[in-house]
Design an enzyme around this catalytic site. Structure first.
Site, PDB file in Angstrom:
ATOM      1  CE  LYS A   1       6.570  -3.982  -5.494  1.00 24.57           C
ATOM      2  NZ  LYS A   1       6.295  -3.794  -6.924  1.00 24.57           N
TER       3      LYS A   1
ATOM      4  NE  ARG B   1       9.025  -7.064  -7.408  1.00 20.74           N
ATOM      5  CZ  ARG B   1       8.920  -7.584  -6.189  1.00 20.74           C
ATOM      6  NH1 ARG B   1      10.023  -7.965  -5.543  1.00 20.74           N
ATOM      7  NH2 ARG B   1       7.756  -7.700  -5.608  1.00 20.74           N
TER       8      ARG B   1
ATOM      9  N   GLY C   1      -1.542  -2.786  -8.754  1.00 18.52           N
ATOM     10  CA  GLY C   1      -1.852  -2.923 -10.169  1.00 18.52           C
ATOM     11  C   GLY C   1      -1.659  -1.662 -10.990  1.00 18.52           C
TER      12      GLY C   1
ATOM     13  CG  MET D   1       3.097   1.940 -10.445  1.00 18.46           C
ATOM     14  SD  MET D   1       3.146   3.481 -11.312  1.00 18.46           S
ATOM     15  CE  MET D   1       4.834   3.847 -11.072  1.00 18.46           C
TER      16      MET D   1
ATOM     17  NE  ARG E   1       0.867  -4.659  -0.700  1.00 19.12           N
ATOM     18  CZ  ARG E   1       0.840  -4.753  -2.017  1.00 19.12           C
ATOM     19  NH1 ARG E   1       1.639  -4.046  -2.759  1.00 19.12           N
ATOM     20  NH2 ARG E   1      -0.006  -5.556  -2.610  1.00 19.12           N
TER      21      ARG E   1
ATOM     22  CG  HIS F   1      -7.358  -4.978 -10.361  1.00 17.54           C
ATOM     23  ND1 HIS F   1      -8.534  -4.373 -10.727  1.00 17.54           N
ATOM     24  CD2 HIS F   1      -6.446  -3.996 -10.236  1.00 17.54           C
ATOM     25  CE1 HIS F   1      -8.321  -3.077 -10.843  1.00 17.54           C
ATOM     26  NE2 HIS F   1      -7.070  -2.820 -10.553  1.00 17.54           N
TER      27      HIS F   1
ATOM     28  CB  SER G   1     -16.661  29.166  15.188  1.00 16.82           C
ATOM     29  OG  SER G   1     -16.885  27.970  14.487  1.00 16.82           O
TER      30      SER G   1
ATOM     31  N   GLY H   1     -15.791  29.683   9.864  1.00 15.51           N
ATOM     32  CA  GLY H   1     -16.842  29.243   8.953  1.00 15.51           C
ATOM     33  C   GLY H   1     -16.184  29.076   7.599  1.00 15.51           C
ATOM     34  CB  THR H   2     -13.720  26.614   6.397  1.00 12.88           C
ATOM     35  OG1 THR H   2     -14.436  25.488   6.878  1.00 12.88           O
ATOM     36  CG2 THR H   2     -12.629  26.971   7.388  1.00 12.88           C
ATOM     37  CG  ASN H   3     -19.089  25.522   4.460  1.00 14.92           C
ATOM     38  OD1 ASN H   3     -18.124  24.775   4.387  1.00 14.92           O
ATOM     39  ND2 ASN H   3     -20.236  25.167   4.987  1.00 14.92           N
TER      40      ASN H   3
ATOM     41  CB  CYS I   1     -18.658  25.390  12.599  1.00 15.30           C
ATOM     42  SG  CYS I   1     -18.829  27.085  12.028  1.00 15.30           S
TER      43      CYS I   1
ATOM     44  CE1 TYR J   1     -16.067  24.221  17.522  1.00 21.06           C
ATOM     45  CE2 TYR J   1     -15.154  25.265  19.479  1.00 21.06           C
ATOM     46  CZ  TYR J   1     -15.982  25.314  18.365  1.00 21.06           C
ATOM     47  OH  TYR J   1     -16.716  26.426  18.104  1.00 21.06           O
TER      48      TYR J   1
HETATM   49  P1  ADP Z   1       3.138  -5.278  -7.845  1.00 21.32           P
HETATM   50  O1  ADP Z   1       3.713  -4.028  -7.348  1.00 21.32           O
HETATM   51  O2  ADP Z   1       2.100  -5.086  -8.883  1.00 21.32           O
HETATM   52  O3  ADP Z   1       2.753  -6.210  -6.748  1.00 21.32           O
HETATM   53  P2  ADP Z   1       5.568  -6.790  -8.121  1.00 21.32           P
HETATM   54  O4  ADP Z   1       6.784  -5.989  -8.404  1.00 21.32           O
HETATM   55  O5  ADP Z   1       5.382  -7.239  -6.743  1.00 21.32           O
HETATM   56  O6  ADP Z   1       4.313  -5.999  -8.667  1.00 21.32           O
HETATM   57  O7  ADP Z   1       5.630  -8.011  -9.084  1.00 21.32           O
HETATM   58  C1  ADP Z   1       4.521  -8.806  -9.351  1.00 21.32           C
HETATM   59  C2  ADP Z   1       4.849 -10.254  -9.191  1.00 21.32           C
HETATM   60  O8  ADP Z   1       5.975 -10.611  -9.927  1.00 21.32           O
HETATM   61  C3  ADP Z   1       5.187 -10.643  -7.781  1.00 21.32           C
HETATM   62  O9  ADP Z   1       4.057 -10.898  -7.047  1.00 21.32           O
HETATM   63  C4  ADP Z   1       5.988 -11.910  -7.997  1.00 21.32           C
HETATM   64  O10 ADP Z   1       5.137 -13.014  -8.108  1.00 21.32           O
HETATM   65  C5  ADP Z   1       6.666 -11.651  -9.296  1.00 21.32           C
HETATM   66  N1  ADP Z   1       8.051 -11.257  -9.031  1.00 21.32           N
HETATM   67  C6  ADP Z   1       8.523 -10.058  -8.712  1.00 21.32           C
HETATM   68  N2  ADP Z   1       9.836 -10.096  -8.479  1.00 21.32           N
HETATM   69  C7  ADP Z   1      10.229 -11.363  -8.681  1.00 21.32           C
HETATM   70  C8  ADP Z   1      11.466 -12.050  -8.582  1.00 21.32           C
HETATM   71  N3  ADP Z   1      12.578 -11.431  -8.241  1.00 21.32           N
HETATM   72  N4  ADP Z   1      11.469 -13.355  -8.848  1.00 21.32           N
HETATM   73  C9  ADP Z   1      10.342 -13.998  -9.192  1.00 21.32           C
HETATM   74  N5  ADP Z   1       9.152 -13.418  -9.292  1.00 21.32           N
HETATM   75  C10 ADP Z   1       9.083 -12.110  -9.041  1.00 21.32           C
HETATM   76 MG    MG Z   2       3.691  -7.208  -5.572  1.00 19.41          MG
END
Ligand code: ADP
Ligand code: MG
Ligand code: MG
Length: 955
Positions: free
Chosen positions: A26, A96, A105, A107, A348, A469, A820, A822-824, A888, A908
């Site tokens: 991120k 974040r 989802g 962290m 990403r 999710h 060859s 035979g890693t088993n 193998c 191979y």
């Molecule tokens: P995840 O890693 O779970 O995607 P994020 O860190 O991207 O979590 O945060 C989840 C949501 O929080 C983002 O999709 C965004 O909508 C909101 N968010 C994160 N940073 C900001 C920010 N600086 N301003 C407004 N909303 C934010």
């Molecule tokens: Mg996000």
């Protein structure tokens, strides 16, 4: 000391997109976007190294970090003209997490940090919007309390205690949505929240923004070790050492009213790979609202006609194009609109299904948006197997439709067809999946459901959109998934799923199609994928299958990059033909004993075994008393007759089998392993079967049962097996050699193509063992070549499957043209663990004690067993520089192990036929990964890209 905090934002960015390891995905993405002129709210990233230090420091922040954080906050204050905790123009931040690989989802993020009873009032005054200010405040307390103070729901069937308070407030007024709650209600909700916090923690909710920030940063680091994160990492083999970064970013507000909103989008459809803008948004919303399925979001295209947001939509369409150009791959991005102004919050490389992967890679390489190297590098080899996954059988499906068993249609989120028993909880899904396929149904999934999702064949949710999710996780796991089937009602208490007047009970069959979104009652047969129809069944022409065309493009691309050859483990002509269709270039392991079980040939094998011991006795006496030859022959005439007779009957049968294989493989190499398992495996064990065999062979019952007894071994894995059989009973190796050469000669004469046999002697530990077997092979070859008046090329080599062979490789290579691995067995013998018995304790070793990171029988133990392989490779090459090296064992189809083999420069890998496509991609990927980075090229590209952005921005 290394730099621990990196700023990002217009004109202040210190990091870049190449620093994923340090800044997390991120942080690196935000830095790169800011650098490339996208509108990113400014902030800073605390590096993953700090996370490592935090854990090394017994979960305490390293000294001096707080000061650095304060300095960075000051920089952001300066940049934005706002003050953290200030009473005039307060700066609010998002905290974040962000690991190197995105962990959806896993962290938690905290928004609106910096709010307290004073700043909220300033925010209200500044924005002239009390509802907005208090909505932000209640969100902050809720998130902070969950993530930092750990006030959470007790179990998966319970609601979040904060959500309960909100629901009560909504119900009181008869509101459906959170955003309908007026300021006064929000204020009283906040009071209730605070009371709850005081009750649960004994302390008031922290009001000092710096205290809040400190707590939040610590919680992000701590969350790296929460159960969900650990489980996720294990599944995706993400090393624990990586750690997570923390991003502290100034807030922008999507919840400011109707000209604000938030959303997530993919630059292309991640389920099908279609080149279409794909995403969702919500007006007047913040953060996780879109993915949490609280309100049903709108399709991104609907923004074009949403008042106040029409221009933002145009801008987003531009962003979509630029992102692909700048990042060279499909992007999964998050944005927020504050008062009609667009901000980018994340980007990403988008996770995609295998189906989408082949299409996107082919299209983007052709459009010159993606480099061919990236197309290969971004492949998930394991996922390629999904392309072979079944679809609904047409007739069975039609029958269900005619019988009115279609329940509803949700959103397609993970392609393929699944049928199984219906389970409502992760726990049940996990438990039931050991007996048969399960389909997990939830109102919506959360990270706690991960275990159940892993166990289930398919997942269906009632709520949530295509970026919920459930959808994100299913796509990555390659699970069949339908989300947002909003017509269904899932009653956890009664265990019944209803839709209108139809229903299914937990434990009954349900079928789902993740390509169309259909949910059906009952069990529906499934049919093979188009790839199978084209390549294996040949019921479809290649040109009629779009999927095949794309798959073929990628496979050919992979073949250009890979250095490892790909062979297959096959002992039937049909398996061999399938493997060749998938791209196998030879047979790396034919287990000859598998042929022994077919039809009545097992009786001849048994006959041979029953008389083998006595025959051996005769031979050793003969060796001691050569003068008594006639006498001994008379004494032993029965065992001699049976033993030789059995081998004579086996010879043509074995020859026929080999001919089948040579026919199927043409001039591709065929590695034939001589008899390997201990002989008792071929004998009947119960009384009735022994009786029957005795009758068939016309010998007394006792004689058969005695042999069965005498062949019993305490540790058959370490017993009389492998080449030890051919050493004690050289006649067996002789028969196998004769059958093999006769087959090869016959096929050569018939097909005008020369088969390439490679004879492999198993379980060699001593140089002399191989030498003795080699003498037999060479002698028989000479005899058979003379009889046929022609010769053929052949190789003789050995398996390296016990530690002594690896250690003595230099000597053994004198007699071996190839090794060859035979890693088993090599894993069994190196670890001193029997694969068949390890099930009792290995799961504990892996999951509870953390002694092994993964099952060593599935993924090579690179530092242990791998070390022995390195020794063998070195020794072998020292004696014979051109020695051919292959693998193998089961590991030959495992991507991580394949990467290791690529590093050893083996010639191979060999795997089961259906793993061949996986191995091809894995081999190419490891070759690309091993290439030196194109440092200069990248620099040039970014300069060019910048110009493009500027040009487009002007427009
Ligand atoms: P995840 O890693 O779970 O995607 P994020 O860190 O991207 O979590 O945060 C989840 C949501 O929080 C983002 O999709 C965004 O909508 C909101 N968010 C994160 N940073 C900001 C920010 N600086 N301003 C407004 N909303 C934010
Ligand atoms: Mg996000
Ligand atoms: Mg073996």
């Amino acid at each position: 000391m290394a730099k621990r905090v990196y700023l990002f934002g217009k004109g202040i960015t210190e990091g870049n997109g190449g620093q994923r390891n340090l800044l997390g995905g991120k942080g690196a993405g935000l830095a790169e976007m800011a650098k490339r002129g996208f509108n990113v709210p400014p902030g800073f990233t605390i590096t993953t190294e700090v996370c490592t230090a935090y854990y090394a420091n017994k979960r305490k922040m390293p000294a001096g970090l707080n000061e650095e954080v304060k300095k960075s906050v000051a920089a952001i204050e300066k940049h934005t003209g706002k003050q953290f905790g200030g009473h005039k123009n307060p700066l609010l931040v998002a905290v974040r997490s962000g690991a190197r690989e995105s962990m959806p989802g896993m962290m938690d993020t905290i928004l609106n940090l910096g709010l307290n009873d004073t700043t909220v009032e300033v925010l209200k005054a500044k924005s002239n919007n009390g509802r907005f200010a208090y909505d932000s405040y209640r969100r902050f307390i809720q998130m902070y309390s969950g993530v930092v103070l750990h006030i959470e729901r007790a179990n998966e069937n319970e609601h979040d205690p904060f959500e309960i308070i909100i629901s009560e407030a909504k119900n009181k007024r008869g509101f459906k949505h959170d955003n309908q709650l007026p300021e006064e209600d929000l204020k009283s909700i906040i009071e209730k929240f605070k009371k709850l916090v005081l009750e649960k923690t004994g302390k008031p909710f922290p009001s000092d923004p710096y205290k809040q920030l400190e707590g939040a940063i610590g919680a992000v680091f701590a969350s790296w070790m929460n159960d969900r994160a650990i489980l996720y990492r294990r599944k995706y083999k993400i090393p624990e050492e990586w750690g997570t970064a923390v991003n502290v970013q100034s807030m922008v507000f999507g919840n400011m009213g109707d000209s604000s909103g938030t959303g997530v989008a993919f630059t292309r459809n991640p389920a099908t790979g279609e080149n279409e803008f794909y995403g969702e948004f919500l007006v007047n919303a913040q953060g996780e609202d879109v993915v949490a399925g609280i309100r049903t979001p709108l399709k991104i295209s609907a923004m074009a006609t949403t008042p106040h947001l029409e221009n933002c939509y145009k801008e987003l369409c531009d962003v979509r194009k630029h992102l692909e150009k700048e990042f060279g791959d499909v992007q999964d991005f998050e944005f927020t609109i504050e008062n009609s102004k667009l901000y980018m919050l994340q980007t990403r490389n988008g996770k995609r299904t295998a189906r989408a992967y082949v299409k996107i890679a082919r299209d983007m390489v052709n459009q010159k948006l993606m480099t061919p190297e990236h197309a290969i590098e971004s492949a998930d080899p394991e996922a390629i197997e999904q392309l072979l996954a079944p679809v609904f059988h047409k007739e069975s499906y039609q029958k269900a439709i005619n019988a009115n068993l279609l329940l509803t249609k949700g959103l397609p989120a993970g392609p393929g067809a699944a049928t199984g028993t219906l389970a409502f909880t992760a726990e049940k899904a996990e438990r039931w999946s050991t007996h048969g396929p399960v389909v997990l149904a939830r109102v919506e999934t959360s990270p706690e459901d991960l275990r159940g999702m892993l166990a289930a064949k398919g997942i269906v949710t009632a709520k949530g959109g295509v970026s919920s999710h459930a959808a994100v996780v299913a796509r990555q796991m390659g699970k069949v998934c339908v989300v947002g089937a909003s017509e269904i009602d899932i009653n956890y208490n009664t265990g019944v799923l209803t839709c209108g007047d139809k229903s299914i009970k937990e434990g009954e069959f349900i079928s789902i199609n993740g390509s169309t979104g259909e949910v059906l009652i009952g069990k529906i047969d499934t049919a093979p994928s188009e790839l199978i129809q084209v390549l294996i069944d040949k019921t479809m022409a290649p040109k009629d299958s779009e999927l095949f065309t794309e798959y073929d493009f990628i496979m050919k691309l992979a073949d250009k990059y890979r250095k490892l050859g790909i062979r297959t483990n096959a002992d039937q002509p049909e398996q061999a033909i399938n493997a060749v269709a998938f791209g196998a270039e030879g047979i790396g392991l034919c287990r000859t004993e598998h042929m022994f079980f077919k039809g009545d040939r097992i009786d001849y094998v048994r006959e041979m075994i029953i008389f083998a011991a006595e025959y051996a006795e005769y031979k050793s006496k003969l060796a001691q008393r050569p003068g008594d030859a006639v006498l001994l022959e008379n004494e032993y005439h029965i065992p001699i007759m049976h033993f030789k007779d059995a081998l004579e009957k086996l010879l043509p049968i074995q020859q026929e089998d080999f001919e089948g294989l040579f026919n199927a493989m043409g001039e591709r190499p065929v590695t034939v392993r001589y008899l390997d398992p201990p002989l008792h495996e071929f004998l009947p064990q119960n009384k009735d079967q022994i009786e029957e065999l005795a009758r068939k062979l016309n010998v007394p019952f006792e004689r058969v049962s005695q042999t069965v007894h005498s062949l019993h071994e305490s540790n058959p894995m370490l017993g009389h097996r492998g080449c030890r059989l051919g050493i004690v009973y050289p006649e067996i190796s002789e028969m196998q050699s004769r059958a093999l050469f006769r087959a090869a000669l016959a096929v050569a004469a018939r097909n005008k193509k020369s088969p390439k046999p490679e004879i492999m002697i198993p379980l060699v530990g001593f140089e002399r063992e191989l030498e003795l077997q080699l003498e037999i092979v060479d002698r028989v070859a000479k005899e058979e070549f003379a009889a046929a008046k022609r010769t053929l090329e052949y190789k003789v080599g050995t398996m390296i499957e016990i530690p002594r062979a690896a250690i003595m490789a230099e000597q053994i290579a004198k007699h071996a043209q190839f090794f060859s691995f035979g890693t088993n067995d090599l894993t069994q013998t190196t670890l001193g663990m029997s694969r068949d018995d390890a099930g009792h304790f290995l799961p504990f070793y892996e999951k509870e004690a953390g002694i092994v990171k993964s099952n060593p029988f599935a993924t090579l133990d690179q530092i242990g067993v791998g070390k022995l392989m390195e020794i063998a490779v070195q020794g072998g090459r020292k004696t014979r520089p051109d020695i051919k090296l292959g693998i193998c064992g089961e590991h030959g189809g495992d991507p991580a192990s394949i990467e290791f083999c690529n590093g050893l420069n083996l010639s191979y890998v060999s795997c089961s036929p259906f793993r061949v496509p996986v191995a091809r991609i894995a081999a190419a990927k490891s070759a690309v990964k091993a290439m030196p980075p194109p440092a200069e090229k990248k620099a040039v590209k970014s300069v060019k890209a910048k110009k493009v952005v500027r040009k487009v921005r002007k427009k």
